[in-house]
Structures are given as C-alpha cells and as structure tokens.
Design a protein around this motif. Sequence first.
Motif, PDB file in Angstrom:
ATOM      1  N   ILE A 265       3.782   7.610  -7.274  1.00 27.27           N
ATOM      2  CA  ILE A 265       4.676   6.552  -6.775  1.00 27.27           C
ATOM      3  C   ILE A 265       4.147   5.185  -7.194  1.00 27.27           C
ATOM      4  O   ILE A 265       4.884   4.335  -7.709  1.00 27.27           O
ATOM      5  CB  ILE A 265       4.813   6.631  -5.241  1.00 27.27           C
ATOM      6  CG1 ILE A 265       5.537   7.907  -4.825  1.00 27.27           C
ATOM      7  CG2 ILE A 265       5.547   5.393  -4.703  1.00 27.27           C
ATOM      8  CD1 ILE A 265       5.507   8.177  -3.332  1.00 27.27           C
ATOM      9  N   MET A 266       2.839   4.958  -6.948  1.00 23.39           N
ATOM     10  CA  MET A 266       2.237   3.668  -7.274  1.00 23.39           C
ATOM     11  C   MET A 266       2.364   3.358  -8.768  1.00 23.39           C
ATOM     12  O   MET A 266       2.787   2.259  -9.164  1.00 23.39           O
ATOM     13  CB  MET A 266       0.767   3.669  -6.873  1.00 23.39           C
ATOM     14  CG  MET A 266       0.036   2.374  -7.210  1.00 23.39           C
ATOM     15  SD  MET A 266      -1.758   2.538  -7.101  1.00 23.39           S
ATOM     16  CE  MET A 266      -2.066   3.633  -8.506  1.00 23.39           C
ATOM     17  N   THR A 267       2.026   4.347  -9.610  1.00 23.18           N
ATOM     18  CA  THR A 267       2.080   4.143 -11.063  1.00 23.18           C
ATOM     19  C   THR A 267       3.492   3.837 -11.533  1.00 23.18           C
ATOM     20  O   THR A 267       3.732   2.902 -12.307  1.00 23.18           O
ATOM     21  CB  THR A 267       1.549   5.385 -11.794  1.00 23.18           C
ATOM     22  OG1 THR A 267       0.210   5.646 -11.365  1.00 23.18           O
ATOM     23  CG2 THR A 267       1.568   5.182 -13.296  1.00 23.18           C
ATOM     24  N   ARG A 268       4.456   4.618 -11.048  1.00 23.23           N
ATOM     25  CA  ARG A 268       5.856   4.418 -11.461  1.00 23.23           C
ATOM     26  C   ARG A 268       6.368   3.056 -10.989  1.00 23.23           C
ATOM     27  O   ARG A 268       7.105   2.384 -11.718  1.00 23.23           O
ATOM     28  CB  ARG A 268       6.717   5.547 -10.891  1.00 23.23           C
ATOM     29  CG  ARG A 268       8.115   5.637 -11.481  1.00 23.23           C
ATOM     30  CD  ARG A 268       8.094   5.998 -12.963  1.00 23.23           C
ATOM     31  NE  ARG A 268       7.472   7.284 -13.215  1.00 23.23           N
ATOM     32  CZ  ARG A 268       8.122   8.440 -13.258  1.00 23.23           C
ATOM     33  NH1 ARG A 268       9.428   8.465 -13.054  1.00 23.23           N
ATOM     34  NH2 ARG A 268       7.467   9.558 -13.533  1.00 23.23           N
TER      35      ARG A 268
ATOM     36  N   VAL B 180       0.858  -1.185   0.000  1.00 26.84           N
ATOM     37  CA  VAL B 180       0.000   0.000   0.000  1.00 26.84           C
ATOM     38  C   VAL B 180       0.890   1.230   0.000  1.00 26.84           C
ATOM     39  O   VAL B 180       1.790   1.359   0.838  1.00 26.84           O
ATOM     40  CB  VAL B 180      -0.923   0.023   1.238  1.00 26.84           C
ATOM     41  CG1 VAL B 180      -1.734   1.316   1.282  1.00 26.84           C
ATOM     42  CG2 VAL B 180      -1.855  -1.173   1.222  1.00 26.84           C
ATOM     43  N   VAL B 181       0.639   2.141  -0.925  1.00 22.82           N
ATOM     44  CA  VAL B 181       1.422   3.373  -1.049  1.00 22.82           C
ATOM     45  C   VAL B 181       0.558   4.542  -0.605  1.00 22.82           C
ATOM     46  O   VAL B 181      -0.561   4.721  -1.094  1.00 22.82           O
ATOM     47  CB  VAL B 181       1.901   3.594  -2.498  1.00 22.82           C
ATOM     48  CG1 VAL B 181       2.720   4.872  -2.598  1.00 22.82           C
ATOM     49  CG2 VAL B 181       2.711   2.395  -2.979  1.00 22.82           C
TER      50      VAL B 181
ATOM     51  N   TYR C 138      -0.249  13.742   0.308  1.00 21.84           N
ATOM     52  CA  TYR C 138      -0.826  14.228  -0.943  1.00 21.84           C
ATOM     53  C   TYR C 138      -1.134  13.025  -1.839  1.00 21.84           C
ATOM     54  O   TYR C 138      -0.226  12.288  -2.242  1.00 21.84           O
ATOM     55  CB  TYR C 138       0.144  15.170  -1.669  1.00 21.84           C
ATOM     56  CG  TYR C 138       0.560  16.365  -0.851  1.00 21.84           C
ATOM     57  CD1 TYR C 138      -0.387  17.151  -0.204  1.00 21.84           C
ATOM     58  CD2 TYR C 138       1.907  16.696  -0.713  1.00 21.84           C
ATOM     59  CE1 TYR C 138      -0.008  18.244   0.557  1.00 21.84           C
ATOM     60  CE2 TYR C 138       2.292  17.793   0.048  1.00 21.84           C
ATOM     61  CZ  TYR C 138       1.331  18.557   0.676  1.00 21.84           C
ATOM     62  OH  TYR C 138       1.709  19.641   1.435  1.00 21.84           O
ATOM     63  N   SER C 139      -2.400  12.836  -2.160  1.00 20.18           N
ATOM     64  CA  SER C 139      -2.796  11.670  -2.950  1.00 20.18           C
ATOM     65  C   SER C 139      -2.151  11.680  -4.332  1.00 20.18           C
ATOM     66  O   SER C 139      -1.898  10.621  -4.913  1.00 20.18           O
ATOM     67  CB  SER C 139      -4.319  11.603  -3.074  1.00 20.18           C
ATOM     68  OG  SER C 139      -4.831  12.763  -3.700  1.00 20.18           O
ATOM     69  N   ASP C 140      -1.873  12.872  -4.872  1.00 19.90           N
ATOM     70  CA  ASP C 140      -1.211  12.939  -6.179  1.00 19.90           C
ATOM     71  C   ASP C 140       0.187  12.319  -6.126  1.00 19.90           C
ATOM     72  O   ASP C 140       0.632  11.700  -7.096  1.00 19.90           O
ATOM     73  CB  ASP C 140      -1.102  14.398  -6.644  1.00 19.90           C
ATOM     74  CG  ASP C 140      -2.464  15.012  -6.921  1.00 19.90           C
ATOM     75  OD1 ASP C 140      -3.216  14.439  -7.726  1.00 19.90           O
ATOM     76  OD2 ASP C 140      -2.774  16.059  -6.324  1.00 19.90           O
TER      77      ASP C 140
ATOM     78  N   ARG D  91      -1.232  -1.110  -4.548  1.00 21.07           N
ATOM     79  CA  ARG D  91      -2.374  -0.192  -4.628  1.00 21.07           C
ATOM     80  C   ARG D  91      -2.122   1.063  -3.812  1.00 21.07           C
ATOM     81  O   ARG D  91      -1.341   1.064  -2.864  1.00 21.07           O
ATOM     82  CB  ARG D  91      -3.662  -0.867  -4.180  1.00 21.07           C
ATOM     83  CG  ARG D  91      -3.728  -1.257  -2.707  1.00 21.07           C
ATOM     84  CD  ARG D  91      -5.138  -1.691  -2.350  1.00 21.07           C
ATOM     85  NE  ARG D  91      -5.253  -2.194  -0.994  1.00 21.07           N
ATOM     86  CZ  ARG D  91      -5.415  -1.424   0.085  1.00 21.07           C
ATOM     87  NH1 ARG D  91      -5.420  -0.116  -0.051  1.00 21.07           N
ATOM     88  NH2 ARG D  91      -5.541  -1.964   1.283  1.00 21.07           N
ATOM     89  N   GLN D  92      -2.819   2.111  -4.207  1.00 17.19           N
ATOM     90  CA  GLN D  92      -2.781   3.360  -3.468  1.00 17.19           C
ATOM     91  C   GLN D  92      -3.653   3.213  -2.223  1.00 17.19           C
ATOM     92  O   GLN D  92      -4.605   2.432  -2.204  1.00 17.19           O
ATOM     93  CB  GLN D  92      -3.310   4.490  -4.349  1.00 17.19           C
ATOM     94  CG  GLN D  92      -3.101   5.884  -3.799  1.00 17.19           C
ATOM     95  CD  GLN D  92      -3.616   6.940  -4.779  1.00 17.19           C
ATOM     96  OE1 GLN D  92      -4.283   6.616  -5.753  1.00 17.19           O
ATOM     97  NE2 GLN D  92      -3.312   8.196  -4.525  1.00 17.19           N
ATOM     98  N   ALA D  93      -3.334   3.939  -1.177  1.00 11.38           N
ATOM     99  CA  ALA D  93      -4.154   3.909   0.032  1.00 11.38           C
ATOM    100  C   ALA D  93      -5.605   4.230  -0.303  1.00 11.38           C
ATOM    101  O   ALA D  93      -5.885   5.077  -1.153  1.00 11.38           O
ATOM    102  CB  ALA D  93      -3.608   4.904   1.058  1.00 11.38           C
ATOM    103  N   LEU D  94      -6.518   3.534   0.344  1.00 15.00           N
ATOM    104  CA  LEU D  94      -7.938   3.705   0.035  1.00 15.00           C
ATOM    105  C   LEU D  94      -8.504   5.011   0.552  1.00 15.00           C
ATOM    106  O   LEU D  94      -9.490   5.519   0.031  1.00 15.00           O
ATOM    107  CB  LEU D  94      -8.745   2.546   0.634  1.00 15.00           C
ATOM    108  CG  LEU D  94      -8.423   1.156   0.084  1.00 15.00           C
ATOM    109  CD1 LEU D  94      -9.263   0.116   0.818  1.00 15.00           C
ATOM    110  CD2 LEU D  94      -8.697   1.096  -1.408  1.00 15.00           C
TER     111      LEU D  94
END
Length: 388
Positions: free
Chosen positions: A338-341, A326-327, A331-333, A361-364
């Motif tokens: 980070i997650m995408t890269r 979980v990343v 700042y969600s952006d 996955r990004q943090a919910l």
Amino acid sequence: MTIDADKKQTLTVSTIRNVNVVNIMQSILRDRTKTRSELAKENHISVMTVKHIVDDLIAGGILVEKVCGGSDVGRKPKALEINEKFGNIVCINLTSVDEISFLIYDIYEAPEAEQTLEFDQKCTYRENLLRAVGLIKEKLAALHTVTVGIAVFVPSAYYENVDLVNYDLIADFKDLHIKQLFAEAFGIGNILVLHDVVPAAWSEYESMDSESDSQFYFYCGHGVGGFFIHRGTAVMGQELMAGEVGKMLLLTDSAGKKYTTFEDMISVSVLNQKLREAGIDKKFKEVIRTYEEQGEEAKRVVDEALDVIVRVLYNLLWVYNPGTLVVDSCYSDYSRLIMTRFQEFVESLENEAIPIHVEVRQALYDEYHMMRGCFHMVRDAWVDEIYN
C-alpha cells in the motif's frame, strides 16, 4: 465554593505522593530492580520520601526487598523488585469475524503465551468467545502468577457508560457486554476495552522522528479504519467514530448494488473471499508475501484493492492534511505494498498546481504492536490502582 488552606495542603500532598508512587513503580518496571538511593536520584525526590512510599508498597505486598550480590566487603545494598506473584497481563484481539487471538505478557512485557482460535462456524459468537476465555484461563493457570489486567481490543468505538461496542463491523457485538463478561470470567476489575486503532496510532505518533506535528494513521486488516492526531490531540468525533474510513461509501461495478463500503473492497477478509471466487487456492497473506511471483489473476485481485486504497488515501490527505501518513496492516507485506503504491501515485502528481506534501511511511512496529500499546495502557492502569 472555596477550599480552606489546610484542605488545599492535604490535596497537594496527596497528589504529589500519587505522582511519586507512580514514578517509583515505573522506574522498577523499566529496570526490574532498583535501590532506594537510585529511586531517589532518578525521580528527584529525597531518600526519606522514597522510604515512606517503599515501606508502604512492601507492607502491601507489591514490592519485595532483596540483598544484592557482589563484594563481600562492607554492607551489601538491598534492591527492590516487584513481588514475583505479579504477574501477567492478557491482551485479546476481537477484531476479526473469523478468529480470536490473544497474547499473555509478564509485567515486564516479555511474551509468555499466545494463540489464535479459529471460530467454529456451528457456534454463536458468544460461544466462540467463551471457548477462547476457557483457553486463556488454562494458559494462565499454568503460569501460576496473578493476572493484573486485561486489554480487549475491538474494531470499532466502545461506549464505556453502557459497556457496548458499536456493532456495525461485527453484528454479534450487539447487546454483548464485553467488559462485564471478562470481569466475571477472570474476577478482576482492571479491564480495558479499546478501539484497536487508538493504541496503535498513539504508539506510532509517539515514535515519530520528524518535525511533523500531525499524523493520520491508516489501518487495513480484517477491518479498516483510521485515526487522526494533531499536536498531541486525538480527533475522536461526536460518537467517538472519527476516522472510521472503512465505512465510506464507494461506487461499485456489482450488478446487485450501486454502492459498497471502502472496507468491503479492501479488507483482508474480503480479499480472501475474492481469491476463492477467482479459483485461487491461496490465502491472501500468502499471495502478498510473494506478490511479484504471483499469476495474473491473483495480481489482479490485489491491484484492484490497491488502486481503490490509493484514490481514497489521496482524498483523505485533502481532508486531514496531515504531516505524516502511517500505513499499517495485520500483514506487513500488505502495508508495504500500500505504502509503495501510494508513494508512486503521489510522485506521479508532483507537477500538479497544488502538490501534496506528506511524509508517507509504513508502521514502525510489527503486527503485535497494537497488543503492546494495549499492554502499556493496562499496566499503567494497574499502577494507578496501586496508589488508589
């Protein structure tokens, strides 16, 4: 040592009663109002058991009972509610070296007030902290309700036996007894000092909708850290420092020093400084919000940080081997980038002899979920206080 039969029975009855008190309070907190019969049915206990507990809670001023509206025919049922004088819960964020933020909830988790106080650089950390305390007290006075608990989350391990926080990230925490300071300022005992990643990581773990039984939670904000949970067990470490990935040493190109910490290469505070040094008159949060539209120099600053993060996260997967990564970030952006890269990097290695298999996955939750996690821990502690 043995316990006689009567003593065993007393302990058992007491324990069951405590569980029932907690369950009844949690039922009312979830739905705001409940009838006695609803409480009995929902918690699988007798109406008479509910009556004994509820009568005590009403006598103690915790609950009130009001006649329900509705049909004029027949006897109107009565609904139980938490006494409206309770109250509020304060969540205070002490994870930044530049600011203090806080959020005040009512006991049903509805936000009532929030504010961020930027530091006066001419004042000491304690002085800035006391300014924030004064501001919080002003907000609470305007609400005219009882504060039932305070959560303070800090960027490193907290040692309750000495009431001190590890001060490697914020040097001014040294010799600062945070719990004592807040207890004296607000006059209550229900104060929790929490390592910031802990409630956030648990919130994410408990919300996982997958077959994975382990999770590494990576947080990159003003501070950098991580937390590993395996089969419902948190890995804390000898000095409660397991997961402090921000303190890892990495090689640097700087002429002044050979090594620097992971945190000093990727944190929000550091990247704000690097943007200033590059002559870019924008905050980091503005740059990542419109990353694709940024100029070459701004992208370079961000990309250098992302490249470092990708390499370190890849190495961490070999150490922890979690089912889920979980990343998260303030700042969600940033966490999305980070997650995408990282996903792109892992996909580029899929033909390796031993590929990595992990759900990334990004943090919910949004940037306030650490506060919400702290809120629930403090509210649960308040409920525990009631039956004690």
